[in-house]
Design an enzyme around this catalytic site. Structure first.
Site, PDB file in Angstrom:
ATOM      1  CE  LYS A 122      -1.503   2.690   2.620  1.00 31.48           C
ATOM      2  NZ  LYS A 122      -1.602   3.832   1.451  1.00 31.48           N
ATOM      3  CD  GLU A 157      11.269  12.910  10.960  1.00 33.23           C
ATOM      4  OE1 GLU A 157      10.054  12.417  11.095  1.00 33.23           O
ATOM      5  OE2 GLU A 157      12.216  12.331  10.007  1.00 33.23           O
TER       6      GLU A 157
END
Ligand SMILES: NC(=O)c1ccc[n+]([C@@H]2O[C@H](COP(=O)([O-])OP(=O)(O)OC[C@H]3O[C@@H](n4cnc5c(N)ncnc54)[C@H](O)[C@@H]3O)[C@@H](O)[C@H]2O)c1
Ligand SMILES: O=CCCC(=O)O
Length: 528
Positions: free
Chosen positions: A225, A431
């Protein structure tokens, strides 16, 4: 004295005064970025030497299929926010079909010789190399990175197929000296079974091949996916897999947008799937692991990072600046191993910051199809918002903008250098996943190691030093899965990629990568 450049883009150049206004209207790029425009379909179709690589259907059991409901979703070019095409919006029922196809194919694929799997994977590799330009165009169209960088990713991705084709024939077992006279102890390695693979948009090709190469070489079959932002790279790879002779059901691609959680739930709970391999954010990785526990699946998780990049005063500063540029600004900062916190020793801080700022001033931001572009757009407005949040937060707490620091319209954010950063700022804790280089000052080796390790992440870490004793000390002290000493690029199919702490479980690439897709079976042969 630190030379400070405050600059913005104008006529495709950085201008050393900041007088620009923001433009954020959908689909319109501010003129000062001076990008070349490509209109979606025309670009895809006219630019591809082989238009049949661009598929708007999912790939299940060797066939191009629609979703059961007939629903589709629209994929946008992040540079123009125009439509590229549509992909089937699949759900649980479609996923079950793909899992069934992979399960049916598993018996024969795992029963083939390793040499046979090697040959088919080698065919696939050759086709990827033959069609690298088209694959790079599709990648740039849906991800935005410049074509030259996309081409680099296609070659990097192809390397995993070639590498694991060769590893297929080396999945040796063992003979263990038996402690019992009439028994022999033997260890065999066997494929784990059907694997569910979920991948992100930042490396639409290589994050698939790094997993799929290893899984197929081991004898597993897969249901992939891809991220809904970048399905067409995965589908182009399916077209080439088919041409390479991968039997039907061995490589299946389920595209999904609305029902991606349902697809993920089916993949992680369906008992036919024996392993989940995921690359993406830590939050989603944790959730998929939790879901996978209901059927106790094996997991490989490649998750987020918060890489420290340390410059000691004995470093070659020019080399350190080059390393910081390649590590921080690769894919416009949207790489899990990108430097996120740049620590520079006080005595070389001014020199490093000035050189880094100067280099960044040479960047050219624009449409990835423009050959002048060095850095493309970010993937979405959400990514822009995160950059804005991190910069605003840092500035409000005392950071200084040396260059950039602005959203300049559409999905474009100026490559930015900030100095005077502190651990309390968001950018130190999360991040950023964008083109923001934040510089922290430090005085001692001990203190910088403490700061570098004060994060839940443990993916990559980098440092520059010419003191050999320090190189060993720091490399061993950093709490990460991968260390770059005097280099800003560490990724390679030959090397083990992966993290510790909350950056993941398992390793990809290298001689270790295939083991993630193999079970160890111990056979005790008695009565001899
Ligand atoms: N360690 C690595 O090797 C590596 C590599 C690339 C990216 N990353 C990380 O990935 C993140 C950026 O990628 P992203 O924003 O696409 O991450 P993400 O976790 O949001 O999405 C990654 C994939 O998971 C799918 N997904 C999201 N939620 C899901 C759910 N509930 N169920 C099933 N599938 C779901 C997405 O559709 C996509 O295919 C960053 O944190 C980056 O560091 C890590
Ligand atoms: O974003 C993470 C993967 C990048 C890489 O393989 O170097």
């Amino acid at each position: 004295m630190l030379k400070v450049l405050r600059a913005s883009f104008h006529n495709n150049k950085f201008i050393l005064s900041n007088t620009l206004t923001d433009s954020s209207s959908k689909g319109v790029l501010p003129s000062f970025i001076n990008c070349r425009y490509f209109t979606t379909k025309t670009v895809n179709m006219l630019k591809l030497k082989d238009p049949s690589l661009f598929r708007e259907a999912s790939f299940i059991s060797g066939a191009w299929v629609k979703s059961v409901t007939g629903k589709t979703f629209t994929v946008l070019d992040p540079a123009t926010e125009n439509e590229i095409g549509k992909a089937p919006d699949m759900d649980k029922e479609d996923t079950q079909k793909a899992i069934k196809a992979a399960s049916e194919a598993f018996k024969s694929w795992s029963g083939q010789t390793a040499k046979y799997r090697h040959d088919v994977l080698k065919n696939w590799y050759s086709l990827i190399i033959e069609h690298q330009q088209d694959l790079a165009s599709i990648l740039t169209q849906e991800n935005g990175k410049p074509v030259s960088e996309a081409l680099g990713e296609i070659k990097y991705g192809a390397n995993f197929i070639e590498w694991f084709a060769e590893e297929a024939t080396r999945t040796y077992g063992d003979v263990i000296p038996s402690p019992i006279k009439n028994q022999r102890f033997v260890v065999q390695k066997q494929p784990v079974g059907v694997v569910g693979i979920i991948t992100p948009w930042n490396f639409p090709n290589a994050m698939i091949t790094r997993k799929v190469g290893a899984a197929l070489a081991a004898g597993c079959t897969v249901v992939v996916k891809p991220a809904s932002e970048t399905p067409f790279s995965a589908l182009a790879m399916a077209e080439l897999a088919n041409r390479a002779g991968l039997p039907k059901g061995v490589y299946n691609v389920v595209t999904s947008h609305e029902k991606y959680k349902e697809v993920g739930l089916e993949m992680t709970t369906n008992p036919i799937i024996k392993k989940i391999s995921f690359t993406g954010s830590t939050a989603v990785g944790k959730m998929l692991m939790e879901q996978s526990s209901s059927t106790l699946k094996k997991v490989t998780l490649e998750l987020g990072g918060n890489a420290p990049f340390i410059v000691f005063d004995d470093a070659d500063i020019d080399a350190a600046v080059e390393g910081a540029i390649t590590s921080k600004f690769r894919s416009s900062g949207q790489t899990c191993v990108c430097a996120n916190r740049i620590f520079v020793q006080s005595s070389v801080h001014a020199e490093f910051a000035s050189h880094l700022t100067q280099k960044v001033s040479n960047f050219r931001v624009g449409n990835g199809f423009d050959s002048n572009t060095t850095h493309g757009p970010l993937i979405s407005r959400k990514a822009i918002e995160k950059c804005t949040r991190h910069v605003d937060d840092a500035v409000s707490k005392g950071a200084e903008i040396l260059i950039g620091g602005k959203h300049v319209g559409g999905n474009f954010y100026e490559p930015t250098v900030l100095s005077n950063l502190h651990p309390e700022m968001l950018i130190a804790q999360e991040e950023t996943f964008g083109p923001i280089a934040g510089i922290f000052k430090f005085d001692t080796e001990e203190h910088v190691i403490e700061m570098a390790n004060s994060t839940e992440s443990g993916l990559a870490g980098y440092f520059y030093s010419r003191d050999i004793g320090r190189c060993w000390r720091v490399a061993e002290a950093l709490e990460v899965g991968m260390v770059g000493i005097n280099t800003g690029i560490i990724s390679s199919c030959e090397a083990p990629f992966g993290g510790i702490k909350q950056s993941g479980i398992g390793r990809e690439g290298s001689k270790y990568g295939i083991d993630e897709y193999l079970n160890i079976k111990y056979i005790n042969f008695g009565g001899i």
